[in-house]
Design an enzyme around this catalytic site. Structure first.
Site, PDB file in Angstrom:
ATOM      1  N   GLU A  44      14.962  26.619  88.244  1.00 21.83           N
ATOM      2  CA  GLU A  44      16.934  27.989  86.844  1.00 21.83           C
ATOM      3  C   GLU A  44      17.426  28.610  88.038  1.00 21.83           C
ATOM      4  OE1 GLU A  44      14.502  31.228  85.403  1.00 21.83           O
ATOM      5  OE2 GLU A  44      16.361  32.004  84.366  1.00 21.83           O
ATOM      6  N   ARG A  48      25.335  34.171  87.674  1.00 20.71           N
ATOM      7  CA  ARG A  48      24.845  35.468  88.137  1.00 20.71           C
ATOM      8  C   ARG A  48      26.762  35.247  88.864  1.00 20.71           C
ATOM      9  NH1 ARG A  48      19.530  37.666  89.211  1.00 20.71           N
ATOM     10  NH2 ARG A  48      18.119  36.951  86.585  1.00 20.71           N
ATOM     11  N   THR A  72      19.802  33.554  82.772  1.00 22.90           N
ATOM     12  CA  THR A  72      20.434  34.533  82.505  1.00 22.90           C
ATOM     13  C   THR A  72      21.688  34.555  81.925  1.00 22.90           C
ATOM     14  OG1 THR A  72      20.318  34.946  85.399  1.00 22.90           O
ATOM     15  CG2 THR A  72      21.261  37.240  84.286  1.00 22.90           C
ATOM     16  N   LYS A 132      10.070  34.194  77.878  1.00 23.83           N
ATOM     17  CA  LYS A 132       9.893  35.152  79.045  1.00 23.83           C
ATOM     18  C   LYS A 132       9.082  36.688  79.330  1.00 23.83           C
ATOM     19  CE  LYS A 132      13.509  36.685  82.589  1.00 23.83           C
ATOM     20  NZ  LYS A 132      14.294  36.236  83.372  1.00 23.83           N
TER      21      LYS A 132
HETATM   22  C1  3PG Z   1      15.179  37.429  86.269  1.00 28.58           C
HETATM   23  O1  3PG Z   1      16.287  36.995  85.919  1.00 28.58           O
HETATM   24  O2  3PG Z   1      14.651  36.050  86.120  1.00 28.58           O
HETATM   25  C2  3PG Z   1      15.092  37.819  87.858  1.00 28.58           C
HETATM   26  O3  3PG Z   1      16.302  38.366  87.886  1.00 28.58           O
HETATM   27  C3  3PG Z   1      14.014  38.163  89.141  1.00 28.58           C
HETATM   28  O4  3PG Z   1      13.449  39.011  88.958  1.00 28.58           O
HETATM   29  P1  3PG Z   1      12.909  38.823  90.975  1.00 28.58           P
HETATM   30  O5  3PG Z   1      14.196  38.878  91.945  1.00 28.58           O
HETATM   31  O6  3PG Z   1      12.080  40.236  90.644  1.00 28.58           O
HETATM   32  O7  3PG Z   1      12.056  37.820  90.912  1.00 28.58           O
END
Ligand code: 3PG
Length: 215
Positions: A44, A48, A72, A132
């Protein structure tokens, strides 16, 4: 095979979806290749960073062995942009119907984030059978997934947020977990040092944990 069937097949043997935070195309491509080398080929790329959509397009072209999704994804416009860039699935932190509908209209798998029974029920009514679960550790972790699993019998979840090698097995032991997602597989420091072997090793470790729990 449809993209959805291909993703299911790959997650069956390696149920982990690593996050790639794309600072630039070169490091995003190297990170994705390192993950594939470690056995994780559903990745993925998250929106960001300013160059994220272009990086996503470059990763799609440069690493054909990977199934590359966009994460995101917050708006319908972003969903349009990532589809044009070649994203093969879409992930959002929350449940936003226009993003879901856009992905469905293009036959693309979409995994919006849910953290409550109400959100899961909304997603279910949008036709979703995989979502999710975010932020997994703060939203109740494996205990919450067990509880909502007793109600949403035909839904699989992808816990993300606070997942690591230390608790991966706890999540994967649950039958309603499709896969776990997370950024622990792509540490910033390793990328900054150009030490992609660290990423391959973390991916291989995750695959081994999954194999152990699910065999
Ligand atoms: C996401 O967008 O899935 C999360 O930011 C992932 O979370 P993590 O950085 O705790 O793995």
């Amino acid at each position: 095979m449809t993209i959805s069937a291909e993703i299911t097949k790959r997650l069956d043997t390696a149920p982990v979806v690593p996050l790639v935070v794309p600072e630039d195309a070169d490091t995003a491509i190297k990170t994705t290749r390192a993950l594939v080398a470690g056995g994780l080929s559903v990745v993925e790329v998250v929106l960001r960073t300013p160059a994220a959509v272009e990086c996503l397009a470059e990763v799609v072209k440069a690493v054909p062995d990977a199934i590359v999704g966009a994460g995101t994804v917050l708006s319908e416009q972003q969903a349009e942009d990532v589809v044009l860039a070649g994203a093969q699935f879409i992930v959002s932190p929350g449940l936003y119907e226009p993003v879901v509908r856009l992905a469905q209209s293009r036959d693309l798998p979409v995994f919006p984030g849910v953290a409550t029974a109400s959100e899961a029920q909304n997603g279910w009514n949008m036709g979703l059978r995989a979502m999710k679960f975010f932020p997994a550790s703060l939203a109740g972790g494996p205990a919450m997934l067990k509880a909502i699993g007793s109600v949403f019998k035909d839904v699989k979840f992808m816990p993300t947020g606070g997942v690591s090698a230390a608790n991966l097995g706890d999540y994967l032991a649950l039958p309603n977990v499709l896969a776990c997602g997370g950024s622990w597989l792509t540490p910033k420091a390793a990328i900054a040092d150009g030490n992609y072997q660290v990423i391959t090793d973390l991916a291989a470790e995750a695959v081994a944990i999954a194999r152990n729990v699910r065999s």
